[in-house]
Scaffold this motif. Structure first.
Motif, PDB file in Angstrom:
ATOM      1  N   VAL B  15       0.848  -1.201   0.000  1.00 44.26           N
ATOM      2  CA  VAL B  15       0.000   0.000   0.000  1.00 44.26           C
ATOM      3  C   VAL B  15       0.881   1.247   0.000  1.00 44.26           C
ATOM      4  CG1 VAL B  15      -1.791   1.293   1.232  1.00 44.26           C
ATOM      5  CG2 VAL B  15      -1.866  -1.200   1.224  1.00 44.26           C
ATOM      6  N   LEU B  16       1.902   1.218   0.860  1.00 48.33           N
ATOM      7  CA  LEU B  16       2.788   2.383   0.938  1.00 48.33           C
ATOM      8  C   LEU B  16       3.551   2.583  -0.371  1.00 48.33           C
ATOM      9  CD1 LEU B  16       4.153   2.065   4.580  1.00 48.33           C
ATOM     10  CD2 LEU B  16       2.543   3.753   3.699  1.00 48.33           C
ATOM     11  N   ASP B  19       0.181   0.780  -4.114  1.00 47.02           N
ATOM     12  CA  ASP B  19      -0.844  -0.174  -4.541  1.00 47.02           C
ATOM     13  C   ASP B  19      -2.043  -0.074  -3.602  1.00 47.02           C
ATOM     14  OD1 ASP B  19      -2.391  -2.268  -5.317  1.00 47.02           O
ATOM     15  OD2 ASP B  19      -0.894  -3.825  -5.002  1.00 47.02           O
ATOM     16  N   ARG B  20      -2.968   0.778  -3.964  1.00 46.65           N
ATOM     17  CA  ARG B  20      -4.117   1.005  -3.084  1.00 46.65           C
ATOM     18  C   ARG B  20      -4.937  -0.256  -2.861  1.00 46.65           C
ATOM     19  NH1 ARG B  20      -9.847   3.161  -4.478  1.00 46.65           N
ATOM     20  NH2 ARG B  20      -9.613   1.145  -5.471  1.00 46.65           N
ATOM     21  N   ASP B  21      -5.061  -1.083  -3.885  1.00 41.79           N
ATOM     22  CA  ASP B  21      -5.896  -2.275  -3.765  1.00 41.79           C
ATOM     23  C   ASP B  21      -5.331  -3.306  -2.783  1.00 41.79           C
ATOM     24  OD1 ASP B  21      -7.735  -1.220  -5.405  1.00 41.79           O
ATOM     25  OD2 ASP B  21      -7.110  -2.292  -7.209  1.00 41.79           O
ATOM     26  N   PHE B  23      -4.721  -2.741   0.076  1.00 36.77           N
ATOM     27  CA  PHE B  23      -5.383  -2.441   1.347  1.00 36.77           C
ATOM     28  C   PHE B  23      -6.620  -3.321   1.529  1.00 36.77           C
ATOM     29  CE2 PHE B  23      -7.678   0.530   4.297  1.00 36.77           C
ATOM     30  CZ  PHE B  23      -6.726   0.510   5.302  1.00 36.77           C
ATOM     31  N   ARG B  24      -7.150  -3.799   0.407  1.00 36.85           N
ATOM     32  CA  ARG B  24      -8.344  -4.652   0.476  1.00 36.85           C
ATOM     33  C   ARG B  24      -8.081  -5.898   1.325  1.00 36.85           C
ATOM     34  NH1 ARG B  24     -12.386  -6.393  -4.263  1.00 36.85           N
ATOM     35  NH2 ARG B  24     -13.744  -7.676  -2.996  1.00 36.85           N
ATOM     36  N   VAL B  27      -8.314  -4.977   4.887  1.00 34.88           N
ATOM     37  CA  VAL B  27      -9.713  -4.728   5.261  1.00 34.88           C
ATOM     38  C   VAL B  27     -10.424  -6.059   5.494  1.00 34.88           C
ATOM     39  CG1 VAL B  27     -11.943  -3.901   4.385  1.00 34.88           C
ATOM     40  CG2 VAL B  27      -9.895  -2.504   4.092  1.00 34.88           C
ATOM     41  N   GLU B  28     -10.236  -6.975   4.563  1.00 33.52           N
ATOM     42  CA  GLU B  28     -10.946  -8.252   4.674  1.00 33.52           C
ATOM     43  C   GLU B  28     -10.427  -9.076   5.858  1.00 33.52           C
ATOM     44  OE1 GLU B  28     -10.658  -9.955   0.787  1.00 33.52           O
ATOM     45  OE2 GLU B  28     -12.320  -8.719   0.038  1.00 33.52           O
ATOM     46  N   LEU B  56     -11.041   2.367   9.166  1.00 28.86           N
ATOM     47  CA  LEU B  56     -10.193   1.862   8.076  1.00 28.86           C
ATOM     48  C   LEU B  56      -9.718   3.003   7.176  1.00 28.86           C
ATOM     49  CD1 LEU B  56     -12.248  -1.366   7.343  1.00 28.86           C
ATOM     50  CD2 LEU B  56      -9.869  -1.293   8.116  1.00 28.86           C
ATOM     51  N   TYR B  60      -5.872   4.080   6.653  1.00 27.46           N
ATOM     52  CA  TYR B  60      -5.255   4.198   5.324  1.00 27.46           C
ATOM     53  C   TYR B  60      -4.505   5.528   5.210  1.00 27.46           C
ATOM     54  CZ  TYR B  60      -4.966   4.437   0.218  1.00 27.46           C
ATOM     55  OH  TYR B  60      -4.524   4.553  -1.076  1.00 27.46           O
TER      56      TYR B  60
END
Lengths: 258, 197
Positions: B15-16, B19-21, B23-24, B27-28, B56, B60
Motif C-alpha cells: 500500500v505504501l 498499490d491502493r488495492d 489495502f483490500r 480490510v478483509e 479503516l 489508510y
C-alpha cells in the motif's frame, strides 16, 4: 485488617490490584472474611455477565461490502481538486519527495563551499533559499499556533468530568506532521542541529495530537500543557521561527541589492 | 493480540508503495474483529459498521505513520476504539455521566439474550432476556471512556497499560475508568442477577 473498600475489591476481583492497592493482608482478609469473599465473587459474576454481551455475526458479504465502502472513500475524485488530493498517500509522498529535493538543494547550497558563480546562478540560489525559508517559517508559525491553542485551551462547560474539544488542533497537527518529519530529516542529514532538535521535540507532540480523540478529559489536557511547558517547547519554536524569519528577511534584502 | 504476521507487513508495504488495492486484503482480514469491538462499544450494527469504515479510512490515511515493527492488528484496534469513542461522544454526550437508569428504563430484549446459565427452561429464558436487556441498559449508562476501558479490559483482555496507551490516559485514570464501569454495572446488574437466582 478492616474491610477493604469497593475499589480495592473491584481491583482485586479483576486482578488489577497493584502494590498500592493490594497487599498480602488484603488477600488474607478475603480468604477469611465470608462477606468480602462473597463480594469478590459477586463482582466476578457481574463482570462475566456484562462481558458476555452477544455480538451479532455480520453476514458473509460483510468484508466485501466494507471494502467497497472504504474504497469509495479512498478513490481520488475524477475531476477537480479537493482536500483528499492533498491527503492521498501518493500525493503526499510525491510532494514530500519534491520538498526533500528542494530543501536538500537549499541546505547543500548553504553548507557547501561556494565556487565562483555567475550572477544568474547566485540570484536563482537566493530566490530558492528565500522560498524555502518562507516555507519553514510558515510551518513553524502554524506549529506555534497549535501550541498556543493547546496551552490556552479550557474545558467545555457542563458535565461532571469536563472535556476539551481539540478536534481543530488534532486536524492541524495531522496536516503538519508529514512536513515536520521531512524538514527534521533533512536538517539532520545536512547537520542543521538547531532546526533538527526543535522539530524533533515537536514531532512526538504532533503525533500524539494527531492520534488523540477529538475530545479529551481535562486531566489529559492539563498533562499535555504541563509537558509543553516543562520542555519550553513554545519558546523554542518561537525563537526558531523568529530566527528563520530574520534569515528570510536578510535573503530578501540581499536579493534586492543584487 | 497476535503479533503482526508477515503478510500484514507485506500488504502494508504494498500500500505504501502505491498499490491502493493491497489495502483490500487488510480490510478483509481485520474488519470482522473491528466490527465486534465497535459493536460492543456503540451497541448497534449500523453505527458499528460505520465506525469500522471510518477507522479503516483513517488508518489508510495514516499508514505512513505506522511503525513496521508494531502489531498492525493492535494499531487498527486502537484507531477503531478512538473512532468509536468519538462517535459515542458526539451521539450521546448527555449520557456520558448520567445516573444509573431506572428499572422502567429497561428496554426490550436486545441481541444479548444469554445469561450465564445452563440449559434454560422457559422461565429461565424469560429471566435471561430480562438480564440481557439489563446488561444493555447498564452498558449504556457508562461514559464513552468507561465503556471503552471496560470492553478492552474485560472482553478483549488488554492490560491496564495497553488501555492507557490506547485511550491516551494515565494509569490511574485508566484504572479509575475500569473501576467506575464495574461499579455502575454492579449497581445495575446485581438486583437483576439476584432475581434470576
Amino acid at each position: 485488617m478492616t474491610h477493604p473498600d469497593e475499589q480495592q475489591l473491584i481491583e482485586y476481583a479483576a486482578g488489577d490490584a497493584t502494590r498500592a492497592t493490594s497487599s498480602p493482608e488484603l488477600a488474607q482478609h478475603v480468604g477469611v472474611c465470608a462477606a468480602c469473599r462473597e463480594s469478590v465473587e459477586a463482582l466476578r459474576r457481574v463482570v462475566a455477565v456484562a462481558s458476555a454481551l452477544e455480538v451479532p455475526e455480520p453476514d458473509p458479504g460483510y468484508e466485501g461490502r466494507t471494502w467497497r465502502r472504504v474504497a469509495d472513500e479512498l478513490e481520488p475524485p475524477s475531476a477537480g481538486f479537493t482536500w483528499r488530493d492533498w491527503f492521498s498517500i501518493r500525493r503526499v509522498a510525491a510532494l514530500g519527495a519534491m520538498a526533500v529535493l528542494v530543501i536538500a538543494a537549499f541546505l547543500a547550497g548553504r553548507y557547501s563551499p561556494r565556487p565562483e558563480t555567475t550572477s544568474t546562478a547566485l540570484a536563482t540560489t537566493q530566490v530558492r533559499e528565500r522560498i524555502l525559508l518562507v516555507a519553514v517559517g510558515d510551518h513553524l508559525d502554524r506549529a506555534q499556533s497549535i501550541l498556543l491553542e493547546i496551552s490556552n485551551a479550557e474545558p467545555l462547560a457542563g458535565g461532571a468530568e469536563k472535556t476539551v474539544d481539540i478536534s481543530r488542533e488534532q486536524k492541524r497537527a495531522e496536516e503538519l506532521l508529514g512536513a515536520n518529519r521531512l524538514y527534521r530529516q533533512t536538517a539532520q542529514r545536512t547537520g542543521d542541529a538547531t532546526v533538527a532538535d526543535v522539530l524533533g521535540e515537536l514531532e512526538p507532540l504532533l503525533v500524539e495530537l494527531a492520534n488523540s480523540p477529538s475530545e479529551v478529559p481535562t486531566s489529559e489536557l492539563e498533562a499535555l500543557q504541563k509537558r509543553i511547558a516543562a520542555r519550553g517547547l513554545l519558546l523554542k519554536v518561537r525563537v526558531l521561527s523568529s530566527n528563520v524569519h530574520e534569515r528570510e528577511q536578510a535573503r530578501t534584502k540581499a536579493g534586492n541589492k543584487s | 493480540m497476535t503479533r503482526m504476521d508477515d503478510s500484514d507487513a507485506a500488504q502494508v508495504a504494498l500500500v505504501l508503495g502505491g498499490d491502493r488495492d493491497a489495502f483490500r486484503v487488510l480490510v478483509e482480514r481485520h474488519s470482522r474483529r473491528l466490527f465486534r469491538l465497535a459493536y460492543r462499544m456503540i451497541g448497534n450494527e449500523q453505527d458499528a459498521e460505520e465506525i469500522v469504515q471510518d477507522a479503516l479510512v483513517r488508518a489508510y490515511r495514516k499508514l505512513d505513520r505506522f511503525e513496521s515493527r508494531a502489531n498492525f492488528g493492535t494499531w487498527l484496534y486502537r484507531i477503531c476504539a478512538n473512532c468509536a469513542l468519538d462517535r459515542m461522544r458526539k451521539q450521546r454526550p448527555e449520557k456520558d455521566h448520567r445516573e444509573p437508569a431506572r428499572d422502567e428504563d429497561l428496554a426490550a430484549p436486545g441481541p444479548l439474550d444469554t445469561a450465564p446459565s445452563e440449559a434454560p427452561g422457559p422461565d429461565r429464558l424469560v429471566i435471561s432476556a430480562e438480564l440481557g436487556a439489563g446488561v444493555r441498559t447498564a452498558m449504556e449508562s457508562l461514559s464513552a471512556t468507561e465503556r471503552a476501558a471496560f470492553v478492552m479490559r474485560h472482553v478483549d483482555g488488554f492490560s491496564i497499560e495497553e488501555i492507557a496507551k490506547t485511550l491516551d490516559l494515565n494509569i490511574g485514570a485508566t484504572k479509575n475508568s475500569v473501576f467506575r464501569a464495574v461499579q455502575k454495572l454492579r449497581r445495575h446488574l446485581e438486583p437483576l442477577m439476584s432475581a434470576a437466582k
